[in-house]
Design a protein around this motif. Sequence first.
Motif, short mmCIF file in Angstrom:
data_model
loop_
_atom_site.label_atom_id
_atom_site.label_comp_id
_atom_site.label_asym_id
_atom_site.label_seq_id
_atom_site.Cartn_x
_atom_site.Cartn_y
_atom_site.Cartn_z
N UNK A 77 0.73 -1.30 0.12
CA UNK A 77 0.04 0.04 0.05
C UNK A 77 0.83 1.08 -0.01
N UNK A 78 1.84 1.29 0.87
CA UNK A 78 2.91 2.54 0.87
C UNK A 78 3.57 2.81 -0.20
N UNK A 79 4.07 1.53 -0.81
CA UNK A 79 5.10 2.04 -1.85
C UNK A 79 4.34 1.81 -3.18
N UNK A 80 3.46 0.81 -3.48
CA UNK A 80 2.80 0.43 -4.61
C UNK A 80 3.51 -0.60 -5.51
N UNK A 81 4.56 -1.24 -4.75
CA UNK A 81 5.31 -2.45 -5.37
C UNK A 81 4.35 -3.46 -5.31
N UNK A 82 4.65 -4.21 -6.33
CA UNK A 82 3.90 -5.42 -6.43
C UNK A 82 4.66 -6.79 -6.53
N UNK A 83 4.01 -7.92 -6.02
CA UNK A 83 4.80 -8.88 -6.31
C UNK A 83 3.72 -10.07 -6.67
N UNK A 84 4.03 -11.10 -7.58
CA UNK A 84 3.13 -12.25 -7.84
C UNK A 84 3.84 -13.52 -7.26
N UNK A 85 2.91 -14.10 -6.44
CA UNK A 85 3.62 -15.51 -5.80
C UNK A 85 2.66 -16.40 -5.88
N UNK A 86 3.06 -17.67 -5.71
CA UNK A 86 2.20 -18.68 -5.88
C UNK A 86 2.18 -19.11 -4.32
N UNK A 87 0.82 -18.81 -3.86
CA UNK A 87 0.64 -18.89 -2.35
C UNK A 87 1.16 -20.21 -1.57
N UNK A 88 0.92 -21.20 -2.17
CA UNK A 88 1.35 -22.52 -1.61
C UNK A 88 2.74 -22.45 -1.36
N UNK A 89 3.76 -22.14 -2.49
CA UNK A 89 5.19 -22.08 -2.25
C UNK A 89 5.56 -21.03 -1.36
N UNK A 90 5.07 -19.96 -1.28
CA UNK A 90 5.50 -18.94 -0.39
C UNK A 90 5.03 -19.07 1.26
N UNK A 91 4.16 -19.64 1.40
CA UNK A 91 3.63 -19.60 2.64
C UNK A 91 4.84 -20.08 3.78
N UNK A 92 5.32 -20.95 3.54
CA UNK A 92 6.51 -21.44 4.42
C UNK A 92 7.42 -20.33 4.77
N UNK A 93 7.97 -19.66 3.76
CA UNK A 93 8.97 -18.52 3.97
C UNK A 93 8.38 -17.59 4.61
N UNK A 94 7.17 -17.24 4.08
CA UNK A 94 6.43 -16.10 4.88
C UNK A 94 6.33 -16.36 6.19
N UNK A 95 5.73 -17.36 6.81
CA UNK A 95 5.62 -17.45 7.87
C UNK A 95 6.90 -17.33 8.71
N UNK A 96 7.74 -18.00 8.36
CA UNK A 96 9.10 -17.91 9.03
C UNK A 96 9.71 -16.56 9.10
N UNK A 97 9.65 -16.04 7.95
CA UNK A 97 9.83 -14.36 8.13
C UNK A 97 9.29 -13.75 8.97
N UNK A 98 7.92 -14.12 8.93
CA UNK A 98 6.92 -13.08 9.99
C UNK A 98 7.27 -13.56 11.37
N UNK A 99 7.60 -14.80 11.51
CA UNK A 99 7.72 -15.22 12.96
C UNK A 99 9.12 -14.58 13.68
N UNK A 100 10.07 -14.47 12.74
CA UNK A 100 11.22 -13.72 13.03
C UNK A 100 10.98 -12.22 13.28
#
Lengths: 388, 298
Positions: free
Chosen positions: B230-253
């Motif tokens: 929202x703030x920058x307008x940058x976009x990224x296309x991801x495949x949710x299933x593939x990205x989930x693990x990494x996302x959750x790990x990064x977020x937890x950290x």
Amino acid sequence: MGFAAPLGLLALFALLMPVAIHLLRRRPRRAIQVGSIRHLAGVASARSVRVTEPWLLALRVLLVSLCALVLAEPYMRAGTVERSTRVALVSAALMEPEAAAVTEPLLDSLRSAGAEVRALPAGGDLWSQAREVDAALPEGSSIVLVVPTQVRVTGLRPALRSDVAVRMLDVVPAPLRSIRPSPSAIHRVAFVVADSRSDDARYLRAALSAVADARGDSLEISMLEPDSVDGVAAARGDWIVSLADTMVASEVAAAVRAGALLLTDSAGGAVFGTGVPLEADSPMLVRRVGRGLVFTFRGHFVPADASVALSGALPELIGSIWPDPAPSAAAPDGWHHVTATQLLPSRAAADSDSGRRRAPIGSWLLAAGALLFLVERFVAHRQRAAAA
Amino acid sequence: MTLLDARTLAAMGDLSLVAQRIVDGFMFGAHPSRLRGTGIEFSQYRSYQPGDDLRRLDWRLFARSDRYFIRESEADTSLTVRLVLDASDSMRHEEDGVSKFAYARMLAAALALIAYRQGDAVALVAVRGDRASAGRADRGRQHYHRMLQELELLEPAGAWPSWQRLETPLVGGSGRGITIILSDLHERIAEIRAAARKLGILGHDVAVLHLLGRDELEFRYDGVVTFEELETGRTVDVRAAAAREQYLAAQAAALREIELDLGEQRASYRRIVLDEPLDGALRSALALRAARSVLAGT
């Protein structure tokens, strides 16, 4: 199924269009606005080329293919004949023991090609006999007439359904044997040959000589350059062989009209218009121009290019178009010297083209295509609504 | 879905009504206060126990709540409650029809109402991209309503400003008090940490309410998704299933780091998910002080 206009299949290249659209289209994917994407840093982007809706793509491919097919004018062969019937009708004169040496090899080859050999009764008229046989045969059959050079025909040429081919054998029928043979003729042959075609000229010259020998005629051969055809003064029955890769000169055309016989290839004969094949599938076309004949050979005479010259069929071909001398006065009634072309029956109505009935199915495909188009629009509309 | 979920409340529109409902719902709702001293106020109150000195009853509170509360702390209990509301673009993150900003605004209104009812001074600090305005701290009804009006008119915009611009509004000001920061904490932890440190030095208590969406927290997305920041307008296309693990790990950290950071500065930290009813969120917010006091006592 066959295609009346097979070039229409080139329209299948249009298949590239829906495929490209599906692969390249960046669907405006629902973008979810989030506060931060930092946790997604380093995740492999899913920008890879993907076909998003395979069913819709398949539908569109089918539609375009149908359009291309319709353009190619498809037809179904109704009443397919797996093996067309071939009948060889042999003139009675050829069945006599004296003619056996000449006739038998041809009959054997016809039999091995699957033709049924029938002898025609003696004394009959060729046309009516052929008409009877043709009526009895199924659609799509072919008839081979094996006849001597002099046949007995009366009346008009019939229109026959079957394909007719003519094999002429140089046998004098029994009723004519007592006739004094016609004197040998002297034929003048003028070769108008371009340098590049000298090989063709050699083979033709050999073929012409061979035929003349067989007939007992003699040839006077003169070679001319394409640029200097002034000396072509041909009388009736004289040959002009034009192998110049260009259209024949006007002097040559005038000679043909006066009665000469022109043997040329497709380029040379173009100026006179297309002719009629001697037989079905024959590479030699014949056209009457004025008082002469133009024989156009579709192909090359050099053996490397065509099997015609190698097989010895070239002399036979030449022989079939050899002009015969004027019939002697004492020919019995109804007997004519004919050439193969004169024996060919007039072409029957065009719709029994190659003897097979064609049922065009283009309109059915078009109807199917219209239906599919409606389905495709419906599906696409639903997809768009779902995505929105 | 209770009546105090964010969607229903957001539909009410009138912020003062919303605030009242939240606070009343909390007070009279089925949320038993477990921790000692946990109540509806910022000052250290506790429920009246038989035998308490009646002179220490807070009558204003009694008038409003019909309950007896004993003021516990000895020191001057007039607090300044400063509500720091993150109004940058990232707060427009919306889930299930409720944006983080809308949620934070309602929570801020409820907190302001409590402060007002206690007779505490309350100030609103709205942090937007273009400016971080520090409202005046004051008590009283008019001030409260003016605050609500300001809250109602506030719209999130811009990016989180740099520390230079933030320092004065966040830290400047008078008196002891409690600063409650309502934010999504995206890339602002440095500034908040600095503010917490400085405020801590001044004797201010800092509480950080971290707003998160449920989908955001658990990465409840699937298929191929395009995310737009929202703030920058940058976009990224991801495949949710593939990205989930990494996302959750990064977020937890990241979350762990925030907790540690703020813990170092002795700032309270609470995570609030958008699907939580607001009375529960309020309890969370108010439990901070009590929890800290319990911890401080140990």
